[in-house]
Design a protein around this motif. Sequence first.
Motif, PDB file in Angstrom:
ATOM      1  N   ARG A  11       0.849  -1.208   0.000  1.00  0.00           N
ATOM      2  CA  ARG A  11       0.000   0.000   0.000  1.00  0.00           C
ATOM      3  C   ARG A  11       0.872   1.241   0.000  1.00  0.00           C
ATOM      4  NH1 ARG A  11      -0.536   4.067   2.714  1.00  0.00           N
ATOM      5  NH2 ARG A  11       0.931   3.147   4.200  1.00  0.00           N
ATOM      6  N   ARG A  12       0.475   2.226  -0.784  1.00  0.00           N
ATOM      7  CA  ARG A  12       1.186   3.512  -0.820  1.00  0.00           C
ATOM      8  C   ARG A  12       0.169   4.634  -0.775  1.00  0.00           C
ATOM      9  NH1 ARG A  12       4.748   0.938  -0.107  1.00  0.00           N
ATOM     10  NH2 ARG A  12       4.404   2.053   1.815  1.00  0.00           N
ATOM     11  N   SER A  13       0.578   5.775  -0.288  1.00  0.00           N
ATOM     12  CA  SER A  13      -0.262   6.967  -0.396  1.00  0.00           C
ATOM     13  C   SER A  13      -0.195   7.469  -1.838  1.00  0.00           C
ATOM     14  CB  SER A  13       0.245   8.059   0.547  1.00  0.00           C
ATOM     15  OG  SER A  13       0.066   7.666   1.885  1.00  0.00           O
ATOM     16  N   ARG A  15      -1.166  10.209  -4.730  1.00  0.00           N
ATOM     17  CA  ARG A  15      -1.457  11.655  -4.800  1.00  0.00           C
ATOM     18  C   ARG A  15      -1.714  12.118  -6.214  1.00  0.00           C
ATOM     19  NH1 ARG A  15       2.476  11.022  -0.848  1.00  0.00           N
ATOM     20  NH2 ARG A  15       1.712  11.479   1.261  1.00  0.00           N
ATOM     21  N   TYR A  76      -6.222  15.926  -5.194  1.00  0.00           N
ATOM     22  CA  TYR A  76      -5.499  15.080  -6.165  1.00  0.00           C
ATOM     23  C   TYR A  76      -6.445  14.394  -7.174  1.00  0.00           C
ATOM     24  CZ  TYR A  76      -2.227  15.356  -2.160  1.00  0.00           C
ATOM     25  OH  TYR A  76      -1.442  15.768  -1.115  1.00  0.00           O
ATOM     26  N   VAL A 116      -5.263   8.069  -0.020  1.00  0.00           N
ATOM     27  CA  VAL A 116      -4.343   8.854   0.805  1.00  0.00           C
ATOM     28  C   VAL A 116      -5.125   9.539   1.920  1.00  0.00           C
ATOM     29  CG1 VAL A 116      -4.442  10.966  -0.621  1.00  0.00           C
ATOM     30  CG2 VAL A 116      -2.436  10.535   0.788  1.00  0.00           C
ATOM     31  N   TRP A 117      -4.468   9.707   3.055  1.00  0.00           N
ATOM     32  CA  TRP A 117      -5.031  10.447   4.197  1.00  0.00           C
ATOM     33  C   TRP A 117      -4.952  11.929   3.878  1.00  0.00           C
ATOM     34  CZ3 TRP A 117      -5.062   8.209   9.601  1.00  0.00           C
ATOM     35  CH2 TRP A 117      -5.443   9.155  10.569  1.00  0.00           C
ATOM     36  N   ILE A 118      -6.045  12.651   4.100  1.00  0.00           N
ATOM     37  CA  ILE A 118      -6.064  14.111   3.949  1.00  0.00           C
ATOM     38  C   ILE A 118      -6.368  14.701   5.327  1.00  0.00           C
ATOM     39  CG2 ILE A 118      -7.232  16.069   2.834  1.00  0.00           C
ATOM     40  CD1 ILE A 118      -5.635  14.489   0.818  1.00  0.00           C
ATOM     41  N   ASN A 119      -5.465  15.533   5.798  1.00  0.00           N
ATOM     42  CA  ASN A 119      -5.455  15.890   7.220  1.00  0.00           C
ATOM     43  C   ASN A 119      -6.043  17.264   7.561  1.00  0.00           C
ATOM     44  OD1 ASN A 119      -4.649  14.682   9.642  1.00  0.00           O
ATOM     45  ND2 ASN A 119      -2.784  15.904   9.754  1.00  0.00           N
ATOM     46  N   GLN A 120      -6.151  18.151   6.576  1.00  0.00           N
ATOM     47  CA  GLN A 120      -6.363  19.570   6.889  1.00  0.00           C
ATOM     48  C   GLN A 120      -7.752  19.892   7.444  1.00  0.00           C
ATOM     49  OE1 GLN A 120      -4.911  18.489   3.900  1.00  0.00           O
ATOM     50  NE2 GLN A 120      -2.909  18.836   4.859  1.00  0.00           N
ATOM     51  N   ARG A 161       8.001   4.488   0.465  1.00  0.00           N
ATOM     52  CA  ARG A 161       8.798   5.378   1.316  1.00  0.00           C
ATOM     53  C   ARG A 161       9.615   4.503   2.249  1.00  0.00           C
ATOM     54  NH1 ARG A 161       6.419  10.478   1.745  1.00  0.00           N
ATOM     55  NH2 ARG A 161       8.489  11.054   2.465  1.00  0.00           N
ATOM     56  N   ARG A 163      11.306   2.766   5.316  1.00  0.00           N
ATOM     57  CA  ARG A 163      10.929   2.668   6.732  1.00  0.00           C
ATOM     58  C   ARG A 163      12.184   2.798   7.588  1.00  0.00           C
ATOM     59  NH1 ARG A 163       6.375   3.955   4.417  1.00  0.00           N
ATOM     60  NH2 ARG A 163       4.573   3.260   5.557  1.00  0.00           N
TER      61      ARG A 163
HETATM   62  C1  FMN Z   1      -2.057  11.362  10.406  1.00  0.00           C
HETATM   63  C2  FMN Z   1      -1.656  11.403   8.948  1.00  0.00           C
HETATM   64  C3  FMN Z   1      -1.840  12.584   8.238  1.00  0.00           C
HETATM   65  C4  FMN Z   1      -1.503  12.625   6.875  1.00  0.00           C
HETATM   66  N1  FMN Z   1      -1.818  13.753   6.154  1.00  0.00           N
HETATM   67  C5  FMN Z   1      -1.600  13.758   4.816  1.00  0.00           C
HETATM   68  C6  FMN Z   1      -2.068  14.856   4.029  1.00  0.00           C
HETATM   69  O1  FMN Z   1      -2.718  15.787   4.512  1.00  0.00           O
HETATM   70  N2  FMN Z   1      -1.798  14.843   2.699  1.00  0.00           N
HETATM   71  C7  FMN Z   1      -1.107  13.815   2.104  1.00  0.00           C
HETATM   72  O2  FMN Z   1      -0.888  13.867   0.895  1.00  0.00           O
HETATM   73  N3  FMN Z   1      -0.676  12.741   2.828  1.00  0.00           N
HETATM   74  C8  FMN Z   1      -0.921  12.685   4.155  1.00  0.00           C
HETATM   75  N4  FMN Z   1      -0.556  11.582   4.904  1.00  0.00           N
HETATM   76  C9  FMN Z   1       0.143  10.461   4.251  1.00  0.00           C
HETATM   77  C10 FMN Z   1       1.619  10.339   4.696  1.00  0.00           C
HETATM   78  O3  FMN Z   1       2.370  11.404   4.157  1.00  0.00           O
HETATM   79  C11 FMN Z   1       2.160   8.972   4.228  1.00  0.00           C
HETATM   80  O4  FMN Z   1       1.430   7.953   4.861  1.00  0.00           O
HETATM   81  C12 FMN Z   1       3.645   8.805   4.549  1.00  0.00           C
HETATM   82  O5  FMN Z   1       4.425   9.715   3.801  1.00  0.00           O
HETATM   83  C13 FMN Z   1       4.141   7.376   4.238  1.00  0.00           C
HETATM   84  O6  FMN Z   1       3.886   7.041   2.873  1.00  0.00           O
HETATM   85  P1  FMN Z   1       2.995   5.766   2.504  1.00  0.00           P
HETATM   86  O7  FMN Z   1       1.606   6.000   3.032  1.00  0.00           O
HETATM   87  O8  FMN Z   1       3.024   5.707   0.992  1.00  0.00           O
HETATM   88  O9  FMN Z   1       3.619   4.564   3.131  1.00  0.00           O
HETATM   89  C14 FMN Z   1      -0.908  11.497   6.241  1.00  0.00           C
HETATM   90  C15 FMN Z   1      -0.732  10.323   6.978  1.00  0.00           C
HETATM   91  C16 FMN Z   1      -1.138  10.254   8.300  1.00  0.00           C
HETATM   92  C17 FMN Z   1      -1.025   8.948   9.055  1.00  0.00           C
END
Ligand code: FMN
Length: 172
Positions: A11-13, A15, A76, A116-120, A161, A163
């Motif tokens: 799994r990857r984030s 964008r 994205y 992907v997680w979006i945090n804002q 990414r 670890r």
């Molecule tokens: C609490 C949290 C907040 C994050 N916020 C964002 C975000 O706002 N935008 C984004 O593009 N990625 C966000 N991420 C994704 C991380 O940047 C990403 O999980 C990390 O760089 C590791 O990459 P991977 O998920 O591909 O393993 C967030 C992840 C977490 C757990």
Amino acid sequence: MNHVLENIITRRSVRSFTDQAIKQEDLDQIITAAIYAPSGMNRQSWHFTVLRNKEKIQALYELMGKHLGNQNYNFYNAQVMIIVSNDRENRNSVADCACAMQNIFLMAHELGIGSVWINQLKDLQDIAEIRTLLDSFGVPADHQVYAMAALGYAEVYPEARPRKKGSYHFVD
Ligand SMILES: Cc1cc2nc3c(=O)[nH]c(=O)nc-3n(C[C@H](O)[C@H](O)[C@H](O)COP(=O)(O)O)c2cc1C
């Protein structure tokens, strides 16, 4: 390799999403995965507001971008956004939502869907015009937003990414 571990490791984030729509049956499985996450005292007080409408997704990121002072802010090209909220009074809300988010990501990945997680939004949600928009989406009024999951088919699938080493040890 064990299938679950392979899913977790690959799994990857993502964008950058294509215009390909996500099938409802896949969304149903993703939401099932979310609601089967563990929750403190099994309260399950979370709520998942699933935005499938492109205009509504755009309205949200444009409003957030306005308050962030970033005209280029967007999700994205996500085809679906899941707003993950929980009871403000539940002291396990953050942990419960994080468990649900990971289930969403892993189920999506299993289906070939990027995420992907979006945090804002968690920091912007109490701005009046953003709360009004969230109200119009049906986000529960007594809930705090903890996260959003952006979903879509990956245009570009990122490299892993690295670890960090040394983040665990065994004690016998
Ligand atoms: C609490 C949290 C907040 C994050 N916020 C964002 C975000 O706002 N935008 C984004 O593009 N990625 C966000 N991420 C994704 C991380 O940047 C990403 O999980 C990390 O760089 C590791 O990459 P991977 O998920 O591909 O393993 C967030 C992840 C977490 C757990």
